[in-house]
Design a protein around this motif. Sequence first.
Motif, PDB file in Angstrom:
ATOM      1  N   HIS A  91      -4.360 -26.786  -2.158  1.00 52.20           N
ATOM      2  CA  HIS A  91      -5.115 -28.038  -2.107  1.00 52.20           C
ATOM      3  C   HIS A  91      -6.600 -27.799  -1.827  1.00 52.20           C
ATOM      4  O   HIS A  91      -7.436 -28.624  -2.179  1.00 52.20           O
ATOM      5  CB  HIS A  91      -4.554 -28.948  -0.996  1.00 52.20           C
ATOM      6  CG  HIS A  91      -3.191 -29.505  -1.297  1.00 52.20           C
ATOM      7  ND1 HIS A  91      -2.971 -30.453  -2.262  1.00 52.20           N
ATOM      8  CD2 HIS A  91      -1.978 -29.235  -0.750  1.00 52.20           C
ATOM      9  CE1 HIS A  91      -1.677 -30.765  -2.297  1.00 52.20           C
ATOM     10  NE2 HIS A  91      -1.058 -30.039  -1.389  1.00 52.20           N
ATOM     11  N   SER A  92      -6.937 -26.674  -1.153  1.00 49.98           N
ATOM     12  CA  SER A  92      -8.282 -26.501  -0.592  1.00 49.98           C
ATOM     13  C   SER A  92      -9.037 -25.355  -1.233  1.00 49.98           C
ATOM     14  O   SER A  92      -8.449 -24.419  -1.781  1.00 49.98           O
ATOM     15  CB  SER A  92      -8.190 -26.248   0.926  1.00 49.98           C
ATOM     16  OG  SER A  92      -7.384 -27.217   1.557  1.00 49.98           O
ATOM     17  N   ARG A  93     -10.370 -25.422  -1.122  1.00 46.95           N
ATOM     18  CA  ARG A  93     -11.242 -24.342  -1.581  1.00 46.95           C
ATOM     19  C   ARG A  93     -11.236 -23.212  -0.554  1.00 46.95           C
ATOM     20  O   ARG A  93     -11.411 -23.447   0.648  1.00 46.95           O
ATOM     21  CB  ARG A  93     -12.660 -24.897  -1.749  1.00 46.95           C
ATOM     22  CG  ARG A  93     -13.703 -23.895  -2.224  1.00 46.95           C
ATOM     23  CD  ARG A  93     -15.052 -24.580  -2.332  1.00 46.95           C
ATOM     24  NE  ARG A  93     -16.108 -23.667  -2.737  1.00 46.95           N
ATOM     25  CZ  ARG A  93     -17.275 -23.552  -2.126  1.00 46.95           C
ATOM     26  NH1 ARG A  93     -17.543 -24.309  -1.052  1.00 46.95           N
ATOM     27  NH2 ARG A  93     -18.194 -22.705  -2.559  1.00 46.95           N
ATOM     28  N   VAL A  94     -11.052 -21.985  -1.017  1.00 48.30           N
ATOM     29  CA  VAL A  94     -11.005 -20.831  -0.114  1.00 48.30           C
ATOM     30  C   VAL A  94     -12.297 -20.713   0.683  1.00 48.30           C
ATOM     31  O   VAL A  94     -12.278 -20.449   1.893  1.00 48.30           O
ATOM     32  CB  VAL A  94     -10.751 -19.524  -0.913  1.00 48.30           C
ATOM     33  CG1 VAL A  94     -10.891 -18.310  -0.007  1.00 48.30           C
ATOM     34  CG2 VAL A  94      -9.370 -19.542  -1.559  1.00 48.30           C
ATOM     35  N   MET A  95     -13.435 -20.937   0.038  1.00 46.07           N
ATOM     36  CA  MET A  95     -14.736 -20.708   0.667  1.00 46.07           C
ATOM     37  C   MET A  95     -15.035 -21.678   1.809  1.00 46.07           C
ATOM     38  O   MET A  95     -15.945 -21.453   2.597  1.00 46.07           O
ATOM     39  CB  MET A  95     -15.838 -20.818  -0.388  1.00 46.07           C
ATOM     40  CG  MET A  95     -15.734 -19.790  -1.495  1.00 46.07           C
ATOM     41  SD  MET A  95     -16.463 -18.232  -1.029  1.00 46.07           S
ATOM     42  CE  MET A  95     -18.198 -18.618  -1.210  1.00 46.07           C
ATOM     43  N   ASP A  96     -14.285 -22.766   1.889  1.00 42.35           N
ATOM     44  CA  ASP A  96     -14.541 -23.768   2.932  1.00 42.35           C
ATOM     45  C   ASP A  96     -13.735 -23.531   4.214  1.00 42.35           C
ATOM     46  O   ASP A  96     -13.958 -24.212   5.209  1.00 42.35           O
ATOM     47  CB  ASP A  96     -14.214 -25.176   2.406  1.00 42.35           C
ATOM     48  CG  ASP A  96     -15.217 -25.667   1.379  1.00 42.35           C
ATOM     49  OD1 ASP A  96     -16.365 -25.186   1.408  1.00 42.35           O
ATOM     50  OD2 ASP A  96     -14.855 -26.512   0.537  1.00 42.35           O
ATOM     51  N   ILE A  97     -12.798 -22.611   4.196  1.00 43.26           N
ATOM     52  CA  ILE A  97     -11.899 -22.428   5.344  1.00 43.26           C
ATOM     53  C   ILE A  97     -12.635 -21.762   6.504  1.00 43.26           C
ATOM     54  O   ILE A  97     -13.195 -20.669   6.344  1.00 43.26           O
ATOM     55  CB  ILE A  97     -10.675 -21.578   4.955  1.00 43.26           C
ATOM     56  CG1 ILE A  97      -9.872 -22.278   3.863  1.00 43.26           C
ATOM     57  CG2 ILE A  97      -9.790 -21.299   6.172  1.00 43.26           C
ATOM     58  CD1 ILE A  97      -8.735 -21.446   3.310  1.00 43.26           C
ATOM     59  N   PRO A  98     -12.657 -22.376   7.686  1.00 43.77           N
ATOM     60  CA  PRO A  98     -13.283 -21.748   8.849  1.00 43.77           C
ATOM     61  C   PRO A  98     -12.316 -20.746   9.482  1.00 43.77           C
ATOM     62  O   PRO A  98     -11.236 -21.127   9.940  1.00 43.77           O
ATOM     63  CB  PRO A  98     -13.540 -22.930   9.792  1.00 43.77           C
ATOM     64  CG  PRO A  98     -12.464 -23.925   9.444  1.00 43.77           C
ATOM     65  CD  PRO A  98     -12.161 -23.743   7.985  1.00 43.77           C
ATOM     66  N   PRO A  99     -12.643 -19.460   9.523  1.00 43.53           N
ATOM     67  CA  PRO A  99     -11.716 -18.482  10.102  1.00 43.53           C
ATOM     68  C   PRO A  99     -11.603 -18.651  11.611  1.00 43.53           C
ATOM     69  O   PRO A  99     -12.589 -18.943  12.291  1.00 43.53           O
ATOM     70  CB  PRO A  99     -12.343 -17.136   9.735  1.00 43.53           C
ATOM     71  CG  PRO A  99     -13.780 -17.425   9.523  1.00 43.53           C
ATOM     72  CD  PRO A  99     -13.864 -18.825   9.015  1.00 43.53           C
ATOM     73  N   VAL A 100     -10.398 -18.481  12.115  1.00 44.77           N
ATOM     74  CA  VAL A 100     -10.168 -18.565  13.562  1.00 44.77           C
ATOM     75  C   VAL A 100      -9.674 -17.234  14.132  1.00 44.77           C
ATOM     76  O   VAL A 100      -9.506 -17.112  15.334  1.00 44.77           O
ATOM     77  CB  VAL A 100      -9.149 -19.681  13.894  1.00 44.77           C
ATOM     78  CG1 VAL A 100      -9.719 -21.043  13.535  1.00 44.77           C
ATOM     79  CG2 VAL A 100      -7.821 -19.458  13.187  1.00 44.77           C
ATOM     80  N   ALA A 101      -9.445 -16.266  13.256  1.00 48.51           N
ATOM     81  CA  ALA A 101      -9.037 -14.937  13.691  1.00 48.51           C
ATOM     82  C   ALA A 101      -9.599 -13.922  12.713  1.00 48.51           C
ATOM     83  O   ALA A 101      -9.732 -14.207  11.514  1.00 48.51           O
ATOM     84  CB  ALA A 101      -7.511 -14.823  13.747  1.00 48.51           C
ATOM     85  N   VAL A 102      -9.941 -12.752  13.208  1.00 38.35           N
ATOM     86  CA  VAL A 102     -10.578 -11.734  12.379  1.00 38.35           C
ATOM     87  C   VAL A 102      -9.670 -11.293  11.237  1.00 38.35           C
ATOM     88  O   VAL A 102     -10.129 -11.049  10.124  1.00 38.35           O
ATOM     89  CB  VAL A 102     -10.984 -10.523  13.243  1.00 38.35           C
ATOM     90  CG1 VAL A 102     -11.532  -9.395  12.375  1.00 38.35           C
ATOM     91  CG2 VAL A 102     -12.028 -10.940  14.278  1.00 38.35           C
TER      92      VAL A 102
END
Length: 485
Positions: free
Chosen positions: A432-443
């Motif tokens: 459903h979502s764009r990969v580039m918009d995901i905020p990482p929460v773990a390395v």
Amino acid sequence: WLGAMAPKGSGAAAALAAGVGLAGSLAFVAPSGPQANAAARVSTSSGASSAAADLRQHGPLAAAATAAAGALVAAGAARAGLRQRKSRTCTGVEAQPIQFTDVCEQTGVTLNRYMIEMTKRGVIDEDMQSIFNSIREATKVISKLVNRAPLMQAELLGYQGAVNIQGEDQKKLDVITNDVLKKALSYTGKLGTLASEEEDAPVPGVFATRNADGQVQSRGDAVLAETGKYVCVFDPLDGSSNVDAGIAVGTIFGIFKEPEELSCALPSGMEPLDDDAAKCVAGTLQPGKALVAAGYALYSCSTELVITVGNGCIGFTLDASIGEYVLTRPSIRIPDQGKIYSMNEANFNDWDKPLHDYVQAIKAGKGKSGERYSQRYIGSMVADVHRTLLYGGIFAYPADKRNVNGKLRLLYEAAPMSFLVEQAGGKAITGHSRVMDIPPVAVHQRVPVILGSLRDVEECQEYFDKCDDPDLRQRCENRMKGIIL
């Protein structure tokens, strides 16, 4: 012609003529271009018409003022058209290859010259040029190691006997190539933080001189006052499980600008960290849309380096005879639609239903194109994405029943490759979502990845958007909120 309507010999006639002339000259003083000029012509024409009306009703001085005002509007419209054109170029949609003169017939345009030209034109700074120089040298060394591995099996092939942070057995070349890339980048002194798939956590991006006991005696300076620091994330040897069989492998990297101190907020729920560790992690946990550069090296029958600095996608090939990367693909554009799907179909029955249905449709020729797609799958992301970039189609390493969040790492693999594909005119999603918009929460966070030709990925996304599975949609929404379950 407006000037002719004013009383001859009057100062008002001269003012009016000057105003109309100003309208024409200002409208086209901005750099030319189809959209800018069209906007300017419309505004100039409109200004002239208004001036004619004012001449009839209020006299020539009012008309002159109206014409001059129209000029400013026209100039603004021209500049707005230019800004619009530039903003599209920054997405890679209309990026034009750099033109070179006085190119040596024996060497062509080397990566080093290309970066010098980019620095001169203000596309990148000297720090970035230095980082790319290090990546260039490191990938040449890794290419040599991969090619010599079958001749040095005891030293280079097989397992190291250690397990990385993801619980994967490390190959000897995993460890060696990680060390090569990390040291090459550390020596630049231009990186604030380094983060690797093979490292437990991000580390300071400076080279440390140690004594015989392993204690740090001195560190390089990672800061240049004029330009600040960068963060480099990388997978030193993607597809390393294939290396013993001589199958294509690669290196993936992404470069972020290190965030300001005040913006270094860590995700909630993380274990307490000391100041240095917290700074390293905060600099690393940035979404893909914050990338300023990315690329990969493919080690196969030839060694290819594909890069972007946010101005399109460019490819180089290593010429072993001179030891330099030479420009061979000045502007890589992924076809809008392909006829190939690239994914591990052994997991077909475990995929989410939207992807399952989409693949069934394109295999049977029941997709939008009406073509029956062929499968091509190497099992090395760099190799599969490289082919997809050149030939078109769709690549996926999706979620399945055993790995509901996928297996590819967001920072080291998914985000850099998505940046490259988007710069080549393609698209990258998780469902459903764009990969580039995901905020990482773990390395070492993992995500599903579906990327490739624009029309193919958009068609696949339609299957996800029509799906009424609440759990699937919730997983996508959670990723966008920084929640990983």
